[in-house]
Design an enzyme around this catalytic site. Structure first.
Site, mmCIF file in Angstrom:
data_model
loop_
_atom_site.group_PDB
_atom_site.id
_atom_site.type_symbol
_atom_site.label_atom_id
_atom_site.label_comp_id
_atom_site.label_asym_id
_atom_site.label_seq_id
_atom_site.Cartn_x
_atom_site.Cartn_y
_atom_site.Cartn_z
ATOM 1 N N ASP A 176 0.859 -1.176 0.000
ATOM 2 C CA ASP A 176 0.000 0.000 0.000
ATOM 3 C C ASP A 176 0.904 1.238 0.000
ATOM 4 O O ASP A 176 1.819 1.341 0.817
ATOM 5 C CB ASP A 176 -0.895 0.008 1.234
ATOM 6 C CG ASP A 176 -1.946 1.105 1.162
ATOM 7 O OD1 ASP A 176 -3.014 0.852 0.578
ATOM 8 O OD2 ASP A 176 -1.692 2.201 1.689
ATOM 9 N N HIS A 189 -4.960 14.416 -8.860
ATOM 10 C CA HIS A 189 -5.103 13.013 -9.272
ATOM 11 C C HIS A 189 -4.146 12.632 -10.390
ATOM 12 O O HIS A 189 -3.764 11.464 -10.512
ATOM 13 C CB HIS A 189 -6.552 12.738 -9.683
ATOM 14 C CG HIS A 189 -7.496 12.722 -8.519
ATOM 15 N ND1 HIS A 189 -7.623 11.640 -7.674
ATOM 16 C CD2 HIS A 189 -8.347 13.670 -8.045
ATOM 17 C CE1 HIS A 189 -8.513 11.909 -6.738
ATOM 18 N NE2 HIS A 189 -8.968 13.143 -6.939
ATOM 19 N N ASP A 193 -1.842 9.377 -10.295
ATOM 20 C CA ASP A 193 -1.737 8.355 -11.344
ATOM 21 C C ASP A 193 -0.279 8.105 -11.728
ATOM 22 O O ASP A 193 0.125 6.959 -11.967
ATOM 23 C CB ASP A 193 -2.527 8.781 -12.577
ATOM 24 C CG ASP A 193 -4.034 8.680 -12.375
ATOM 25 O OD1 ASP A 193 -4.459 8.098 -11.354
ATOM 26 O OD2 ASP A 193 -4.777 9.183 -13.244
ATOM 27 N N GLU A 219 -4.630 2.282 -4.344
ATOM 28 C CA GLU A 219 -3.172 2.256 -4.222
ATOM 29 C C GLU A 219 -2.667 0.943 -3.662
ATOM 30 O O GLU A 219 -1.537 0.851 -3.185
ATOM 31 C CB GLU A 219 -2.713 3.416 -3.321
ATOM 32 C CG GLU A 219 -3.105 3.294 -1.869
ATOM 33 C CD GLU A 219 -4.478 3.840 -1.536
ATOM 34 O OE1 GLU A 219 -4.689 4.215 -0.370
ATOM 35 O OE2 GLU A 219 -5.350 3.892 -2.438
#
Length: 298
Positions: A176, A189, A193, A219
């Site tokens: 994570d 965002h 990405d 994630e």
């Protein structure tokens, strides 16, 4: 036995069927004349499969690769290559030949590749079959990162558990990215990405062919590691985490860096996939609580 091996080698040398053997590191260990001719491999060469594909792509020969970015194509293809015991698909060569390729993989990771020339099939039949193969690939690939998606990697976890019930070792790691929501909120965002793509690319570079790495959502990523002890898994993952620490994925923010945490659980004979995943996820939670940027074992 030696006579049988000698006869097999002679038969494979003289057939028009393409035959090759790759070891667990994806290095070519044997290829007959037909295979070497199709893929431009010298008699004394034993290249790694990624290096062979990269060289032929750059020289405009060998397999037709419908991608502008070779490394993205390679990452997507390696996410599926050698992950299941048997796979069959069609592939076309730059010189116009069309091949029906099969891959048979042993538990130790060695792979036998056999290909037959099916160029004589009608073009419309080849087109339909290629569309089918592309659809299968899309159904097994995460669109954003190019690695395996949840469906494909969960099936490989099930395969690993089957082997564990027969006494085999295996581990599942859950990754994570640390503080990912903060990255999205602070940088947007698009930056998030880019971080996800960077993470997938860097981790995948160090994934063994027998392992399966994929994105399961947001994630969170998982790594199925058949035939691997917890101690070996932790050692491998710690190297991966170190590599991530030094990554600088945002050109507009050259000082930006990020980390990730991981949890590892060993397969038990009574495990189901959800139970194994739950224990690995608990270990991930322990890694987060103890300061992030580390790996913990269940």
């Amino acid at each position: 036995m030696d006579e049988i091996v000698e006869q097999l080698l002679q038969l494979s040398a003289n057939t028009s069927t393409l035959m090759a053997v790759y070891d667990a590191d994806d290095r070519l260990r044997y290829a007959n004349r037909a295979f070497r001719s199709a893929y431009f491999i010298e008699p004394d060469e034993s290249p790694l499969w990624p290096d062979l594909m990269r060289r032929n792509f750059e020289l405009g020969r060998g397999t037709v690769i419908h991608a502008s970015n070779f490394e993205e194509w390679l990452r997507s293809t390696q996410s599926r290559r050698g992950k299941i015991g048997y796979r069959a698909f069609e592939t076309d060569l730059v010189n116009g030949r069309w091949l029906w390729m099969t891959e048979a993989v042993q538990k130790n990771g060695w792979m036998l590749c056999v290909a037959s020339d099916i160029t004589s099939l009608r073009a419309e039949e080849r087109s339909v079959r290629q569309d089918r193969d592309l659809a299968i690939k899309a159904s097994q690939t995460d669109e954003l990162t190019g690695v395996a998606n949840r469906r494909f990697v969960m099936a490989r976890i099930e395969d690993m558990l089957v082997a564990a019930k027969d006494g085999g070792a295996g581990c599942l790691a859950v990754f994570d990215i640390d503080n990912f929501k903060h990255i999205n909120d602070r940088l947007g965002h698009h930056a998030g990405d880019l971080v996800l793509r960077d993470f997938a690319q860097r981790i995948h570079q160090h994934v063994r062919r027998s392992d399966c790495f994929g994105r399961v959502g947001g994630e969170e990523f998982v790594l199925a590691m058949p035939g691997t002890s917890v101690e070996d898994a932790i050692e491998i993952i710690e190297r991966m985490l170190m590599m991530i620490r030094f990554s600088r994925p945002l050109t507009e923010s050259p000082d930006f860096s990020y980390t990730c945490s991981a949890g590892v659980a060993a397969c038990l004979t009574a495990d189901s996939a959800p139970e194994l995943y739950r224990r690995a996820d608990q270990a991930l939670y322990a890694a987060k609580l103890s300061g992030r940027d580390r790996v913990r074992a269940a």
